[in-house]
Design a protein around this motif. Structure first.
Motif, PDB file in Angstrom:
ATOM      1  N   LEU A 151      -5.908  14.747   9.240  1.00  0.00           N
ATOM      2  CA  LEU A 151      -5.633  13.309   9.263  1.00  0.00           C
ATOM      3  C   LEU A 151      -5.507  12.748   7.847  1.00  0.00           C
ATOM      4  O   LEU A 151      -4.589  11.962   7.557  1.00  0.00           O
ATOM      5  CB  LEU A 151      -6.747  12.589  10.031  1.00  0.00           C
ATOM      6  CG  LEU A 151      -6.656  11.064  10.072  1.00  0.00           C
ATOM      7  CD1 LEU A 151      -5.350  10.618  10.715  1.00  0.00           C
ATOM      8  CD2 LEU A 151      -7.848  10.475  10.831  1.00  0.00           C
ATOM      9  N   THR A 152      -6.399  13.172   6.975  1.00  0.00           N
ATOM     10  CA  THR A 152      -6.339  12.692   5.590  1.00  0.00           C
ATOM     11  C   THR A 152      -5.047  13.128   4.914  1.00  0.00           C
ATOM     12  O   THR A 152      -4.384  12.336   4.227  1.00  0.00           O
ATOM     13  CB  THR A 152      -7.558  13.205   4.814  1.00  0.00           C
ATOM     14  OG1 THR A 152      -8.758  12.796   5.460  1.00  0.00           O
ATOM     15  CG2 THR A 152      -7.555  12.676   3.396  1.00  0.00           C
ATOM     16  N   ARG A 153      -4.675  14.395   5.107  1.00  0.00           N
ATOM     17  CA  ARG A 153      -3.429  14.884   4.508  1.00  0.00           C
ATOM     18  C   ARG A 153      -2.220  14.165   5.096  1.00  0.00           C
ATOM     19  O   ARG A 153      -1.259  13.855   4.373  1.00  0.00           O
ATOM     20  CB  ARG A 153      -3.305  16.385   4.709  1.00  0.00           C
ATOM     21  CG  ARG A 153      -4.258  17.196   3.843  1.00  0.00           C
ATOM     22  CD  ARG A 153      -4.112  18.690   4.127  1.00  0.00           C
ATOM     23  NE  ARG A 153      -4.932  19.479   3.220  1.00  0.00           N
ATOM     24  CZ  ARG A 153      -4.520  19.925   2.039  1.00  0.00           C
ATOM     25  NH1 ARG A 153      -3.276  19.657   1.634  1.00  0.00           N
ATOM     26  NH2 ARG A 153      -5.313  20.640   1.276  1.00  0.00           N
ATOM     27  N   THR A 154      -2.269  13.896   6.380  1.00  0.00           N
ATOM     28  CA  THR A 154      -1.136  13.224   7.022  1.00  0.00           C
ATOM     29  C   THR A 154      -0.972  11.798   6.504  1.00  0.00           C
ATOM     30  O   THR A 154       0.146  11.329   6.255  1.00  0.00           O
ATOM     31  CB  THR A 154      -1.331  13.212   8.550  1.00  0.00           C
ATOM     32  OG1 THR A 154      -1.453  14.557   9.027  1.00  0.00           O
ATOM     33  CG2 THR A 154      -0.163  12.531   9.248  1.00  0.00           C
ATOM     34  N   LEU A 155      -2.106  11.086   6.326  1.00  0.00           N
ATOM     35  CA  LEU A 155      -2.029   9.689   5.882  1.00  0.00           C
ATOM     36  C   LEU A 155      -1.593   9.570   4.426  1.00  0.00           C
ATOM     37  O   LEU A 155      -0.838   8.661   4.068  1.00  0.00           O
ATOM     38  CB  LEU A 155      -3.383   9.000   6.078  1.00  0.00           C
ATOM     39  CG  LEU A 155      -3.851   8.801   7.523  1.00  0.00           C
ATOM     40  CD1 LEU A 155      -5.243   8.192   7.558  1.00  0.00           C
ATOM     41  CD2 LEU A 155      -2.879   7.899   8.278  1.00  0.00           C
ATOM     42  N   LEU A 156      -2.048  10.488   3.593  1.00  0.00           N
ATOM     43  CA  LEU A 156      -1.813  10.356   2.152  1.00  0.00           C
ATOM     44  C   LEU A 156      -0.650  11.213   1.647  1.00  0.00           C
ATOM     45  O   LEU A 156      -0.407  11.249   0.434  1.00  0.00           O
ATOM     46  CB  LEU A 156      -3.079  10.728   1.380  1.00  0.00           C
ATOM     47  CG  LEU A 156      -4.323   9.881   1.679  1.00  0.00           C
ATOM     48  CD1 LEU A 156      -5.506  10.358   0.853  1.00  0.00           C
ATOM     49  CD2 LEU A 156      -4.053   8.393   1.437  1.00  0.00           C
ATOM     50  N   ARG A 157       0.068  11.896   2.569  1.00  0.00           N
ATOM     51  CA  ARG A 157       1.128  12.802   2.115  1.00  0.00           C
ATOM     52  C   ARG A 157       2.241  12.028   1.406  1.00  0.00           C
ATOM     53  O   ARG A 157       2.698  12.403   0.331  1.00  0.00           O
ATOM     54  CB  ARG A 157       1.697  13.587   3.297  1.00  0.00           C
ATOM     55  CG  ARG A 157       2.792  14.590   2.884  1.00  0.00           C
ATOM     56  CD  ARG A 157       3.312  15.383   4.063  1.00  0.00           C
ATOM     57  NE  ARG A 157       2.279  16.190   4.661  1.00  0.00           N
ATOM     58  CZ  ARG A 157       1.840  16.043   5.921  1.00  0.00           C
ATOM     59  NH1 ARG A 157       2.376  15.098   6.688  1.00  0.00           N
ATOM     60  NH2 ARG A 157       0.898  16.815   6.402  1.00  0.00           N
ATOM     61  N   LYS A 158       2.690  10.960   1.984  1.00  0.00           N
ATOM     62  CA  LYS A 158       3.772  10.176   1.398  1.00  0.00           C
ATOM     63  C   LYS A 158       3.314   8.759   1.030  1.00  0.00           C
ATOM     64  O   LYS A 158       4.127   7.846   0.955  1.00  0.00           O
ATOM     65  CB  LYS A 158       4.946  10.091   2.372  1.00  0.00           C
ATOM     66  CG  LYS A 158       5.574  11.429   2.691  1.00  0.00           C
ATOM     67  CD  LYS A 158       6.748  11.267   3.645  1.00  0.00           C
ATOM     68  CE  LYS A 158       7.382  12.617   3.969  1.00  0.00           C
ATOM     69  NZ  LYS A 158       8.553  12.451   4.883  1.00  0.00           N
ATOM     70  N   TYR A 159       2.019   8.603   0.795  1.00  0.00           N
ATOM     71  CA  TYR A 159       1.472   7.263   0.517  1.00  0.00           C
ATOM     72  C   TYR A 159       1.643   6.938  -0.964  1.00  0.00           C
ATOM     73  O   TYR A 159       1.396   7.783  -1.835  1.00  0.00           O
ATOM     74  CB  TYR A 159      -0.015   7.201   0.895  1.00  0.00           C
ATOM     75  CG  TYR A 159      -0.601   5.810   0.884  1.00  0.00           C
ATOM     76  CD1 TYR A 159      -0.584   5.036   2.024  1.00  0.00           C
ATOM     77  CD2 TYR A 159      -1.148   5.271  -0.278  1.00  0.00           C
ATOM     78  CE1 TYR A 159      -1.119   3.754   2.026  1.00  0.00           C
ATOM     79  CE2 TYR A 159      -1.671   3.993  -0.289  1.00  0.00           C
ATOM     80  CZ  TYR A 159      -1.655   3.234   0.867  1.00  0.00           C
ATOM     81  OH  TYR A 159      -2.170   1.971   0.866  1.00  0.00           O
ATOM     82  N   ASP A 160       2.052   5.711  -1.259  1.00  0.00           N
ATOM     83  CA  ASP A 160       2.209   5.236  -2.639  1.00  0.00           C
ATOM     84  C   ASP A 160       1.222   4.091  -2.846  1.00  0.00           C
ATOM     85  O   ASP A 160       1.393   3.004  -2.265  1.00  0.00           O
ATOM     86  CB  ASP A 160       3.638   4.772  -2.885  1.00  0.00           C
ATOM     87  CG  ASP A 160       3.900   4.456  -4.364  1.00  0.00           C
ATOM     88  OD1 ASP A 160       2.925   4.509  -5.155  1.00  0.00           O
ATOM     89  OD2 ASP A 160       5.048   4.157  -4.710  1.00  0.00           O
ATOM     90  N   CYS A 161       0.194   4.330  -3.652  1.00  0.00           N
ATOM     91  CA  CYS A 161      -0.867   3.328  -3.840  1.00  0.00           C
ATOM     92  C   CYS A 161      -0.414   2.164  -4.710  1.00  0.00           C
ATOM     93  O   CYS A 161      -1.160   1.181  -4.854  1.00  0.00           O
ATOM     94  CB  CYS A 161      -2.104   3.975  -4.452  1.00  0.00           C
ATOM     95  SG  CYS A 161      -1.837   4.716  -6.094  1.00  0.00           S
ATOM     96  N   GLY A 162       0.784   2.223  -5.279  1.00  0.00           N
ATOM     97  CA  GLY A 162       1.275   1.120  -6.095  1.00  0.00           C
ATOM     98  C   GLY A 162       2.137   0.134  -5.348  1.00  0.00           C
ATOM     99  O   GLY A 162       2.617  -0.834  -5.945  1.00  0.00           O
ATOM    100  N   VAL A 163       2.316   0.325  -4.053  1.00  0.00           N
ATOM    101  CA  VAL A 163       3.172  -0.538  -3.250  1.00  0.00           C
ATOM    102  C   VAL A 163       2.304  -1.287  -2.247  1.00  0.00           C
ATOM    103  O   VAL A 163       1.432  -0.691  -1.601  1.00  0.00           O
ATOM    104  CB  VAL A 163       4.254   0.273  -2.516  1.00  0.00           C
ATOM    105  CG1 VAL A 163       5.129  -0.632  -1.647  1.00  0.00           C
ATOM    106  CG2 VAL A 163       5.114   1.032  -3.516  1.00  0.00           C
ATOM    107  N   ARG A 164       2.556  -2.576  -2.124  1.00  0.00           N
ATOM    108  CA  ARG A 164       1.798  -3.364  -1.149  1.00  0.00           C
ATOM    109  C   ARG A 164       2.085  -2.848   0.257  1.00  0.00           C
ATOM    110  O   ARG A 164       3.248  -2.694   0.653  1.00  0.00           O
ATOM    111  CB  ARG A 164       2.182  -4.842  -1.292  1.00  0.00           C
ATOM    112  CG  ARG A 164       1.308  -5.788  -0.501  1.00  0.00           C
ATOM    113  CD  ARG A 164       1.517  -7.221  -0.970  1.00  0.00           C
ATOM    114  NE  ARG A 164       2.903  -7.638  -0.828  1.00  0.00           N
ATOM    115  CZ  ARG A 164       3.402  -8.234   0.253  1.00  0.00           C
ATOM    116  NH1 ARG A 164       2.623  -8.459   1.310  1.00  0.00           N
ATOM    117  NH2 ARG A 164       4.669  -8.594   0.284  1.00  0.00           N
TER     118      ARG A 164
END
Length: 466
Positions: free
Chosen positions: A41-54
């Motif tokens: 689940l963690t890998r799935t959520l953060l695989r394409k996540y960009d923390c600089g975008v709202r």
């Protein structure tokens, strides 16, 4: 044939044994572990996540940040730097549209913790923030399956606050904490209260209420500020606290009042005893030492002197005034005969207005009588009866010389006794006059002291019960 069949059977048996051994070895080798559902689940959520975008799918929709605030304690109030140190529990809740999943696909996981550095965090700050205290870093946030992110953390912050120390130690302080986004306007980040304003204002369950400060309430309100043609959302919490004055009343005010009371009692010491001035000097020195030792207990502020500081200064001034008054009265008491004669007219006036028991006529007659006994050269005039005796004595020419000598001795003795009685009477009258002057100044001192004490008590009482 039998001989030829034996090796074949042996080879078959060896093959069977080898197969069994290989099967056992295969069972002993562990299987390759599968990834846990939490890890997947963690890998799935953060695989394409960009923390600089709202985290919104539609960039025109604002992200609402819900704020909750709980005050735990007031650690320090510094009047010199105009700052307050507090310990608070701060909570942020918002929705991240990129952190949504189906719990059934991941073994029913509804909530996970993620690193705060790996996801988007709103730039909500405290406008009055001066310095960060000894706050423990919390590197994780909680995220549930619907995308709700909870950022809970305790904070020890130093805030700029306009402190009003004039009413110390009966003062109340109003310090604000204003939460706002540093860069984003209300079209991008909006703020809201997680709980109702009434619940936050009356929430005292976590406050350490056994310290110097008492929490009254924490009112809050939401408002916008218009700047550069853009609106910015603000939420302000006003921390209303009141100081508990018992410690300062017992340690500062009561000892000072006792010293002033002892100074008032010292006026009942006799004027001619010679101990009043020494006693008052001892009180003044003791009060000075008391004041110096308690300098650190008073708040230091460069804007306005606290009323308690004015109280100590006026008390010391009253002690000095009391000492000067006693010195003046003792000085008048020890005037010489020439100074007594020169001050007889003013003495009559003081005798008139200094006491209601004796009238002006009696005092004037006493002073005139005192002056009549003293001539300009310092000798004493003879009474009319004495002059007649001397004249009759001169007229007797045939009296024995022994009798004449005896009469002259009697006249001299009478003059000496009259002079002594006159001096004693003058000293007694002057002592009574100085006593009346001392009583008049004492009443004036009590009037000034009582007016000042009454004014302070009314002010402090109104501040204490307001």
């Amino acid at each position: 044939n039998v001989v030829n069949s034996l090796p074949a059977r042996v080879r078959v048996a060896q093959l069977v044994i080898l197969f069994c051994l290989l099967a056992n070895l295969a069972e002993c080798v562990p299987e390759k572990p599968k990834r846990s559902a939490l890890n997947q689940l963690t890998r799935t959520l953060l695989r394409k996540y960009d923390c600089g975008v709202r985290p919104v799918h539609n960039w025109t929709s604002p992200t609402t940040i819900y704020i909750d605030f709980i005050l735990q304690s007031v650690l320090d109030v510094d009047g010199k730097t105009q700052s307050i140190t507090t310990s608070i529990w701060y909570r942020q809740i918002w929705t991240d549209e990129f952190l949504v999943w189906d719990p059934e696909e991941f073994d029913g996981i509804n909530e996970i913790s993620l690193s705060s550095d790996a996801i988007w965090i709103p730039d909500v700050i405290i406008s009055e923030f001066v310095n960060e205290g000894k706050s423990l870093p919390i590197p994780y946030v909680y995220v549930n399956s619907s995308g709700s992110v909870k950022n809970y953390r305790p904070m020890q912050v130093v805030l700029a606050c306009s402190l009003e120390m004039y009413a110390f130690p009966f003062d109340k302080q109003n310090c604000s904490l204003t939460f706002r986004s540093w860069l984003h306007s209300v079209k991008e980040i909006d703020l809201a209260l997680w709980r109702s304003a009434e619940a936050i204002a009356n929430d005292k369950r976590e406050f350490m209420n056994d310290g110097e400060w008492e929490l009254l309430s924490i009112p809050s309100h939401y408002w916008h500020i218009h700047q550069d043609n853009t609106d910015y959302a603000h939420i302000q919490f006003n921390v209303l606290i009141r100081r508990r004055p018992l410690l300062y009343v017992v340690g500062l005010l009561i000892p000072s009042i006792f010293l002033m009371f002892v100074d008032v009692i010292s006026f009942y010491l006799p004027l001619n005893s010679g101990t009043r001035i020494a006693f008052k000097i001892s009180i003044l020195l003791g009060y000075t030492v008391f004041r110096v030792n308690l300098t650190d207990e008073l708040p230091a502020t460069a804007v306005r002197t606290p009323l308690i500081g004015v109280f100590f200064a006026v008390c010391m001034a009253l002690l000095m005034l009391s000492l000067i008054k006693s010195i003046l009265v003792v000085k008048l008491l020890h005037h010489s005969e020439k100074e007594v004669r020169e001050m007889s007219v003013s003495a009559c006036l003081l005798d008139k207005y200094g006491s209601a028991g004796h009238g002006f006529t009696e005092s004037a007659l006493t002073s005139i009588k005192t002056l009549d006994h003293i001539n300009q050269s310092g000798d004493y005039e003879l009474e009319a009866s004495m002059e007649e005796d001397l004249l009759s004595l001169n007229e007797i020419q045939d009296a024995p010389s022994r009798l004449e000598w005896l009469l002259q001795e009697l006249v001299s003795l009478h003059l000496a006794l009259s002079q002594e009685d006159s001096e004693s009477s003058a000293q007694a009258d002057w002592l009574a006059l100085c006593t009346k002057l001392d009583c008049f100044l004492f009443r004036l001192y009590l009037l000034v002291l009582g007016s000042y004490a009454g004014t302070l008590l009314l002010l402090w009482a109104s501040w204490s019960f307001a």
